[in-house]
Enzyme design. Sequence first.
Site, PDB file in Angstrom:
ATOM      1  N   GLN A  80      22.349 -22.537 -21.772  1.00  0.00           N
ATOM      2  CA  GLN A  80      22.777 -22.206 -23.131  1.00  0.00           C
ATOM      3  C   GLN A  80      23.415 -20.819 -23.211  1.00  0.00           C
ATOM      4  O   GLN A  80      23.248 -19.981 -22.325  1.00  0.00           O
ATOM      5  CB  GLN A  80      21.574 -22.264 -24.072  1.00  0.00           C
ATOM      6  CG  GLN A  80      21.063 -23.663 -24.359  1.00  0.00           C
ATOM      7  CD  GLN A  80      19.981 -23.632 -25.415  1.00  0.00           C
ATOM      8  OE1 GLN A  80      18.836 -23.917 -25.142  1.00  0.00           O
ATOM      9  NE2 GLN A  80      20.350 -23.273 -26.635  1.00  0.00           N
ATOM     10  N   HIS A  81      24.113 -20.600 -24.310  1.00  0.00           N
ATOM     11  CA  HIS A  81      24.581 -19.283 -24.778  1.00  0.00           C
ATOM     12  C   HIS A  81      25.759 -18.684 -24.011  1.00  0.00           C
ATOM     13  O   HIS A  81      26.387 -17.750 -24.513  1.00  0.00           O
ATOM     14  CB  HIS A  81      23.448 -18.241 -24.753  1.00  0.00           C
ATOM     15  CG  HIS A  81      22.264 -18.564 -25.576  1.00  0.00           C
ATOM     16  ND1 HIS A  81      22.326 -18.901 -26.910  1.00  0.00           N
ATOM     17  CD2 HIS A  81      20.939 -18.588 -25.262  1.00  0.00           C
ATOM     18  CE1 HIS A  81      21.105 -19.109 -27.378  1.00  0.00           C
ATOM     19  NE2 HIS A  81      20.250 -18.934 -26.397  1.00  0.00           N
ATOM     20  N   ASP A 140      20.561 -27.081 -21.870  1.00  0.00           N
ATOM     21  CA  ASP A 140      19.531 -27.506 -20.920  1.00  0.00           C
ATOM     22  C   ASP A 140      18.176 -27.740 -21.574  1.00  0.00           C
ATOM     23  O   ASP A 140      17.458 -28.673 -21.205  1.00  0.00           O
ATOM     24  CB  ASP A 140      19.428 -26.522 -19.749  1.00  0.00           C
ATOM     25  CG  ASP A 140      19.256 -25.071 -20.180  1.00  0.00           C
ATOM     26  OD1 ASP A 140      19.184 -24.778 -21.393  1.00  0.00           O
ATOM     27  OD2 ASP A 140      19.223 -24.199 -19.283  1.00  0.00           O
TER      28      ASP A 140
END
Length: 476
Positions: A82-83, A239
């Site tokens: 992520q991110h 994820d």
Amino acid sequence: MGAESVGPLVVGVDSSTQSTKALVVDASTGEVLARGQAPHTVDGTAGKESDPRQWWRALGEALAQCGPAARQASAVSVAGQQHGLVTLDAAGEPVRPALLWNDVRPARESEQLIADGGGPAAWAERIGSVPGPAFTVAKWAWLRAHEPAAAAATAAVRLPHDYLVQRLTGQPVTDRGDASGTGWWSSTTGAYDPEVLERVGLAPAMLPRVALPGEAAGTVRTDELPLPHGALVAAGTGDNMAAALGLGLRPGQPVLSLGTSGTVYAVSTRRPADPTGTVAGFADARGDWLPLACTLNCTLAVDRVAALLGRDREAVEPGGDAVLLPFLDGERTPNLPHASGLLHGLRHDTTAGQLLQAAYDGAVFALLRALDELPGTDAAPGAPLLLIGGGARGDAWRETVRRLSGRPVVVPDADELAALGAAAQAAGLLLEEDPAAVARRWGTARGAEYPAREQDTATWGRLTATLSNAASLWGS
């Protein structure tokens, strides 16, 4: 195919911080027929960065290791870390290496964004989360401030899983789960927030379309990978959302994941909005919510302490009063981006094994404190914790969780849950079923059960006091 395999076959991919894993799974039975894995490198010189092109190469290598089974797949799904901020030029090539989730350089930009947006409570209500340094919006703000030429050259912004989906399908698509970790997707409206985008100078046309749950991103349109041309490609997800799918989670079931980062989360039917910022109000990949708290320092930090002590990671010893907060990379939960590791209470009779156990205690303590803040998990405080991730296989991690939580623990037999969750998403798309129901049919959450033991309140008290008294050392 195995004797019980009836097909069709699907591929689930987990593109994580350190490697890409691919599983070929029988959509009917959940049997894993083939698997592959290829590593990534992370440049940690200044921040935490990776070249997205190596993720694509690693995906090709992992699929090649799966052999002929990958070429029989009818559907594919990609889960990703992520991110991360992936910046692409007009030709679709990376402008610079991606800034990863654990890059804490945007701490100042995060603080400014929160202030400019009306404070933490306003962000939580509008967006669903308070945008800490990990969030993509803070990373984009950092790039504009520190590398304006790179920001100006950026024609498209993607998350790691979006980048891989686009290369697979030729379509710019993301999903609500991963989009909810950007800071510019609103959980209130289910769409990108125009006010946030304007504040950070990001045009909506630079972002991917957000697919609905159960919607396909497209079909395989590349000949660079050993996948069938025309196979369905799901929207994919982050994820953590994929791992929730992989476990077939029902609302309220708490999960504690021990990996490079540590996470605690649970599926919720209520939209979360934590004004303290401890709990991120993520969406899940199905249409519900995934309130989640994440720590930066988990298995790698404890392994580093073990290496410094010259001990095997399992060589812990009980006793002693030492407290070790292993915040080696700064910390996200609690929000202490400038923190460093802290050792307190050292005595002449403190042993190396006790110091190593203190590192485990510090890492688990941060996660369990965050778990107490998750909405929806208080309905059944005695419910077992589902313990997943690489650390879940270690005796020292499991026993530390049991001792500090006082709760029963279940360690699912299935591993690679993010890749399995991606496979369940692909199977759900192909079979037109709920992917979480698919995973439950596969029995992915079954595993070894460990009863509750008495909670170690003395260690908990020492950790609480040390953290409270030490916050001023890190300027927070």
